[in-house]
Design a protein around this motif. Structure first.
Motif, PDB file in Angstrom:
ATOM      1  N   GLU A 170       0.825  -1.199   0.000  1.00  0.00           N
ATOM      2  CA  GLU A 170       0.000   0.000   0.000  1.00  0.00           C
ATOM      3  C   GLU A 170       0.863   1.254   0.000  1.00  0.00           C
ATOM      4  O   GLU A 170       2.071   1.205   0.248  1.00  0.00           O
ATOM      5  CB  GLU A 170      -0.898   0.006   1.240  1.00  0.00           C
ATOM      6  N   THR A 171       0.240   2.380  -0.261  1.00  0.00           N
ATOM      7  CA  THR A 171       0.922   3.669  -0.152  1.00  0.00           C
ATOM      8  C   THR A 171       0.980   4.065   1.315  1.00  0.00           C
ATOM      9  O   THR A 171      -0.034   4.050   2.018  1.00  0.00           O
ATOM     10  CB  THR A 171       0.168   4.748  -0.949  1.00  0.00           C
ATOM     11  N   TYR A 187       5.413   4.802  -2.624  1.00  0.00           N
ATOM     12  CA  TYR A 187       4.311   4.856  -3.584  1.00  0.00           C
ATOM     13  C   TYR A 187       4.685   4.076  -4.839  1.00  0.00           C
ATOM     14  O   TYR A 187       5.685   4.366  -5.494  1.00  0.00           O
ATOM     15  CB  TYR A 187       4.012   6.317  -3.936  1.00  0.00           C
ATOM     16  N   VAL A 330       0.337  12.311  -5.135  1.00  0.00           N
ATOM     17  CA  VAL A 330      -0.522  11.340  -4.462  1.00  0.00           C
ATOM     18  C   VAL A 330      -1.701  12.063  -3.832  1.00  0.00           C
ATOM     19  O   VAL A 330      -1.553  13.164  -3.291  1.00  0.00           O
ATOM     20  CB  VAL A 330       0.274  10.586  -3.371  1.00  0.00           C
ATOM     21  N   ASP A 331      -2.857  11.437  -3.879  1.00  0.00           N
ATOM     22  CA  ASP A 331      -4.019  11.962  -3.169  1.00  0.00           C
ATOM     23  C   ASP A 331      -3.936  11.542  -1.707  1.00  0.00           C
ATOM     24  O   ASP A 331      -3.513  10.427  -1.395  1.00  0.00           O
ATOM     25  CB  ASP A 331      -5.310  11.421  -3.791  1.00  0.00           C
ATOM     26  N   GLU A 334      -5.080   8.164  -0.602  1.00  0.00           N
ATOM     27  CA  GLU A 334      -4.321   6.976  -1.011  1.00  0.00           C
ATOM     28  C   GLU A 334      -3.348   6.514   0.067  1.00  0.00           C
ATOM     29  O   GLU A 334      -2.889   5.371   0.047  1.00  0.00           O
ATOM     30  CB  GLU A 334      -3.543   7.266  -2.297  1.00  0.00           C
ATOM     31  N   LYS A 336      -2.513   5.033   3.273  1.00  0.00           N
ATOM     32  CA  LYS A 336      -3.274   4.174   4.175  1.00  0.00           C
ATOM     33  C   LYS A 336      -2.674   4.100   5.582  1.00  0.00           C
ATOM     34  O   LYS A 336      -3.391   3.889   6.552  1.00  0.00           O
ATOM     35  CB  LYS A 336      -3.367   2.760   3.592  1.00  0.00           C
TER      36      LYS A 336
END
Length: 356
Positions: A170-171, A187, A330-331, A334, A336
């Protein structure tokens, strides 16, 4: 019993653990310094002192401090066969007594003009006697992890390895909540790194009653009844104890335990900010009490200047996070998981940290 020492050479102070190598590094003793041995409160002060006074003087101070720190842990020098050290590139370079001017000056032109040869900072081992250490066996192995870039030194690398960041699907982000606030954003299989000049407030410095984590330090705060605050203080064994129940507006307190506070550490600073914001006692940038102070146990207070200092630290870290996130594209949603490292990051209440 095979003994080793783990050293963290921080900008605000040094920390050491005596460990049992036969029992997977079980910690037997811990020792800390209350400040950095070189004058100043930040890395530029330390570099300036080193260059002004020469590497012989600076290195002698560093090694004498390390020897005294290890000497307080109760082991005989001949019993300690390994030392592992981490710290940012400047601290590690001063520990080894190698070139530091490439870290002090920006740009290749000035380094060329000064004829600075940039040293390799790869992982390697030394013998303790090569560094002039007397607190461990002369032939003890001293392990030096690599320093990859200015903002990714041995301490940040240890943080990345310990969290297993590079194996995540995951990010996620990781941050060392210290004076230099090294951070990484993982990422799509790539690690993006940076750091932020958070300053010493996260270590309990630059606060009126601030101190590093030690016995008698307020390390946390919890809400009690009728608007009063539980002041949680570290005991002689560094165990958090509810020491007093205090009215933060007046200072009226009810003693609960024999541990008497003498200051507030970085995690306590974060807690005071979080509880103050949640209860409305802190209305940024002001403290909404009659005397503009949040009263804690034993006459300790957290004032408006402390709020500003803590705000600078959290603001710098926040700016570092935002810069990394926006540069990578990155949003926020995103990301986590956020891993928290360093002395403050390890012991601070993560919910309170999120509030701040």
């Amino acid at each position: 019993m095979a003994l080793g020492v783990a050293l963290d050479l921080g900008t605000s102070g040094y920390r050491g653990h005596l460990v049992d190598l036969d029992k997977k590094g079980k910690i037997l003793a811990t020792a800390i310094t209350m400040r950095h041995p070189l004058p100043g409160a930040n890395i530029m002060d330390h570099l300036h002192f080193w260059m002004e006074n020469g590497p012989d003087v600076g290195h002698r101070i560093v090694i004498e401090t390390v020897d005294k720190l290890i000497g307080t842990m109760g082991a005989k020098p001949e019993e300690i066969e390994r030392v592992s050290v981490c710290g940012n590139p400047a601290q590690m370079s001063m520990f080894e007594k190698i070139e530091i001017r490439d870290l002090a000056f920006a740009g290749q032109s000035i380094l060329k003009r000064l004829n600075v040869k940039v040293p390799e900072r790869k992982a390697h081992s030394l013998k303790a006697e090569e560094l002039g250490m007397s607190s461990v066996r002369r032939t003890a192995e001293v392990r030096i992890p690599p320093s990859i870039r200015h903002e990714i030194g041995a301490d940040a690398l240890a943080m990345i390895m310990k969290t297993g960041l590079m194996e995540k699907k995951e990010t996620c982000m990781v941050t060392d909540y210290g004076t230099n606030a090294e951070m990484g954003l993982f990422y799509k299989g790539e690690l993006y790194t940076g750091s932020a000049a958070a300053g010493p407030a996260m270590e309990g410095q630059s606060i009126d009653f601030g101190m590093l984590a030690a016995p008698q330090a307020i390390s946390d705060i919890a809400l009690g009844e009728n608007g009063r605050w539980y002041n949680i203080v570290l005991s002689d064994k560094l165990h958090p104890v509810r020491s007093a129940l205090v009215d933060p507006r007046t200072g009226e307190e009810q003693r609960l335990d024999g541990v008497v506070a003498r200051g507030i550490t970085g995690t306590g600073t974060v807690a005071a900010m979080a509880i103050g914001l949640e209860t409305g006692i802190i209305k940024l940038p002001y403290v909404d009490t009659p005397d503009r102070k949040i009263h804690l146990t034993n006459g300790i207070y957290f004032g408006e200047e402390d709020v500003r200092e803590a705000g600078k630290a959290t603001g710098a870290i926040r700016a570092g996070h935002r810069t990394l996130i926006e540069e990578v594209g990155v949003d926020d949603k995103e990301i986590k998981t956020m891993y928290m490292a360093g002395a403050s990051g390890t012991y601070v209440d993560p919910i309170k940290a999120q509030t701040v």
